[in-house]
Design a protein around this motif. Structure first.
Motif, PDB file in Angstrom:
ATOM      1  N   GLU A 112      27.467   2.313  25.693  1.00  0.00           N
ATOM      2  CA  GLU A 112      27.537   1.996  24.263  1.00  0.00           C
ATOM      3  C   GLU A 112      27.718   0.494  24.063  1.00  0.00           C
ATOM      4  OE1 GLU A 112      30.002   4.299  21.109  1.00  0.00           O
ATOM      5  OE2 GLU A 112      31.252   2.617  21.749  1.00  0.00           O
ATOM      6  N   ASP A 160      20.785   3.218  25.846  1.00  0.00           N
ATOM      7  CA  ASP A 160      19.499   3.856  26.163  1.00  0.00           C
ATOM      8  C   ASP A 160      18.538   3.788  24.987  1.00  0.00           C
ATOM      9  OD1 ASP A 160      20.405   4.439  28.679  1.00  0.00           O
ATOM     10  OD2 ASP A 160      20.841   6.551  28.282  1.00  0.00           O
ATOM     11  N   TYR A 161      19.075   3.907  23.768  1.00  0.00           N
ATOM     12  CA  TYR A 161      18.215   3.815  22.591  1.00  0.00           C
ATOM     13  C   TYR A 161      17.619   2.423  22.460  1.00  0.00           C
ATOM     14  CZ  TYR A 161      16.464   4.202  17.862  1.00  0.00           C
ATOM     15  OH  TYR A 161      15.642   4.199  16.775  1.00  0.00           O
ATOM     16  N   LEU A 196      26.070   1.179  19.159  1.00  0.00           N
ATOM     17  CA  LEU A 196      24.689   1.534  19.461  1.00  0.00           C
ATOM     18  C   LEU A 196      24.582   2.075  20.879  1.00  0.00           C
ATOM     19  CD1 LEU A 196      23.051  -1.801  18.208  1.00  0.00           C
ATOM     20  CD2 LEU A 196      23.435   0.271  16.882  1.00  0.00           C
ATOM     21  N   ALA A 197      23.693   3.029  21.078  1.00  0.00           N
ATOM     22  CA  ALA A 197      23.461   3.572  22.411  1.00  0.00           C
ATOM     23  C   ALA A 197      22.567   2.618  23.200  1.00  0.00           C
ATOM     24  CB  ALA A 197      22.810   4.945  22.317  1.00  0.00           C
ATOM     25  N   ASN A 199      13.553   1.629  22.853  1.00  0.00           N
ATOM     26  CA  ASN A 199      12.872   1.201  21.638  1.00  0.00           C
ATOM     27  C   ASN A 199      12.742  -0.316  21.537  1.00  0.00           C
ATOM     28  OD1 ASN A 199      12.539   3.748  19.715  1.00  0.00           O
ATOM     29  ND2 ASN A 199      14.466   3.964  20.823  1.00  0.00           N
ATOM     30  N   PRO A 218      19.542   1.085  13.335  1.00  0.00           N
ATOM     31  CA  PRO A 218      18.701   1.930  14.175  1.00  0.00           C
ATOM     32  C   PRO A 218      19.022   3.407  13.970  1.00  0.00           C
ATOM     33  CG  PRO A 218      19.617   0.121  15.433  1.00  0.00           C
ATOM     34  CD  PRO A 218      20.312   0.128  14.102  1.00  0.00           C
ATOM     35  N   GLU A 219      18.014   4.248  14.151  1.00  0.00           N
ATOM     36  CA  GLU A 219      18.223   5.686  14.022  1.00  0.00           C
ATOM     37  C   GLU A 219      19.304   6.156  14.978  1.00  0.00           C
ATOM     38  OE1 GLU A 219      14.507   7.442  14.832  1.00  0.00           O
ATOM     39  OE2 GLU A 219      13.429   6.336  13.285  1.00  0.00           O
ATOM     40  N   GLY A 220      20.191   6.969  14.480  1.00  0.00           N
ATOM     41  CA  GLY A 220      21.207   7.560  15.337  1.00  0.00           C
ATOM     42  C   GLY A 220      22.333   6.632  15.708  1.00  0.00           C
ATOM     43  N   ALA A 221      22.308   5.406  15.206  1.00  0.00           N
ATOM     44  CA  ALA A 221      23.373   4.468  15.547  1.00  0.00           C
ATOM     45  C   ALA A 221      24.573   4.731  14.647  1.00  0.00           C
ATOM     46  CB  ALA A 221      22.890   3.034  15.349  1.00  0.00           C
TER      47      ALA A 221
END
Length: 316
Positions: free
Chosen positions: A17, A37-38, A34-35, A42, A56-59
């Motif tokens: 993270e 890996d994401y 934020l992840a 991306n 970002p999506e999912g953040a």
């Protein structure tokens, strides 16, 4: 488009993270999680500048104490990473030097607040009193201009508020600052970087030695500076004059290499140019696999953008 300020680091409790501190409006900051890996998966999306959402999506964006701090806009942040914590420092609107995360308070010596003359700030670990045999503490660096004198750089020991002027350091009044702590010779030690007399300078804090970095040229007047240690090699980043491209140099055998642009990944397009008032921060992912560069791209409506440099040079 407002000024920007960024700091980014791995969460010490979870190396998958990233935590990013950024300005949400003039004078206020927030923190996002934020992840890793994401961001890596991306990186092309960020490079191309998708603007569909401010995050970002999912953040998972979370409030932090820093969101209540009254900060000067566009100053950047000082950052110190330890195995158990990340400490973020900044300059408040009344020019007080302060820690702004994980909690918020102005630094002071006894009952006297530490006050800067300008808005630039940097931070590093350093031996107490700059004596290599002493315990290591957090030190914050800032620009101070005494009456009828030229601008200089002062340091403050966070543990007790003791200040010290860095002898012979002569930054431009509007220079940004950057600091790093790494092994040089037979010891780990702090270095401070600043712009003065149309050049970038390295200041050896322990030995009080000023060295011009001659391989770095064409710097914008107020370019942000950022550093990280990648596979044991110090890296320095800044923005180029004219197009505000991401630039870097590496410190090899005690000398900085000739400047170069951060390349695209796998022979692809260069990272997008930066907004001309963008701040800049860099960090390495777990086990020094990649370098993440946080900045604001030209025309961006995001609070921050990220370029994941997948394969930086790793030779020593």
């Amino acid at each position: 488009m407002a000024n920007s300020a960024f700091a980014a680091a791995l969460n010490p409790a979870n190396p998958k993270e990233v935590r990013v501190w950024y300005l949400v409006k003039e004078g206020y900051a927030a923190m996002a999680s934020l992840a890793v890996d994401y961001l890596l998966a991306n990186h092309d999306r960020y490079q191309k500048g998708a603007r569909s959402a401010p995050q970002p999506e999912g953040a998972a964006t979370e409030s932090a104490d820093v969101s209540t701090a009254i900060l000067s806009g566009g100053v950047g942040f000082g950052k110190i990473i330890t195995p158990t914590s990340v400490n973020i420092y900044g300059i408040m609107q009344d020019k007080k030097v302060a820690i702004v995360s994980p909690t918020v308070w102005p630094l002071k010596k006894d009952d006297t607040y530490i006050v800067a003359s300008e808005r630039a700030v940097a931070a590093s670990r350093a031996a107490k009193g700059f004596k290599p045999n002493k315990p290591v503490v957090d030190v914050v660096y800032f620009i101070k201009t005494p009456e009828n004198e030229k601008p200089g750089i002062e340091s403050v020991d966070v543990s007790d508020g003791t200040t010290k002027r860095l002898e012979d350091a002569q930054p431009n009044a509007n220079s940004r600052l950057c600091a790093a702590y790494f092994a040089s010779g037979d010891k780990e030690q702090p270095f401070v970087y600043y712009k003065g007399k149309n050049k970038l300078y390295e200041y050896d804090v322990y030995d009080q030695i000023v060295t011009p970095i001659n391989g770095i040229t064409s710097l914008p007047e107020t370019t942000s500076l950022a550093s990280c240690i990648f596979k044991g090699v110090p890296y320095l980043f800044w923005l180029s004059a004219g197009e505000y491209r991401l630039m870097y140099s590496r410190r090899m055998n005690g000398k900085w290499t000739t400047q170069a642009q951060v390349p695209g990944n796998n022979g692809g397009d260069l990272p997008e140019p930066a907004y001309n008032q963008s701040d800049l921060d860099v960090m390495t992912t777990d086990n020094d696999q990649h370098i993440l560069i946080f900045y604001l791209t030209s025309g961006s409506t995001n609070p921050y953008d990220c370029f994941a440099w997948m394969e930086p040079p790793s030779d020593k």
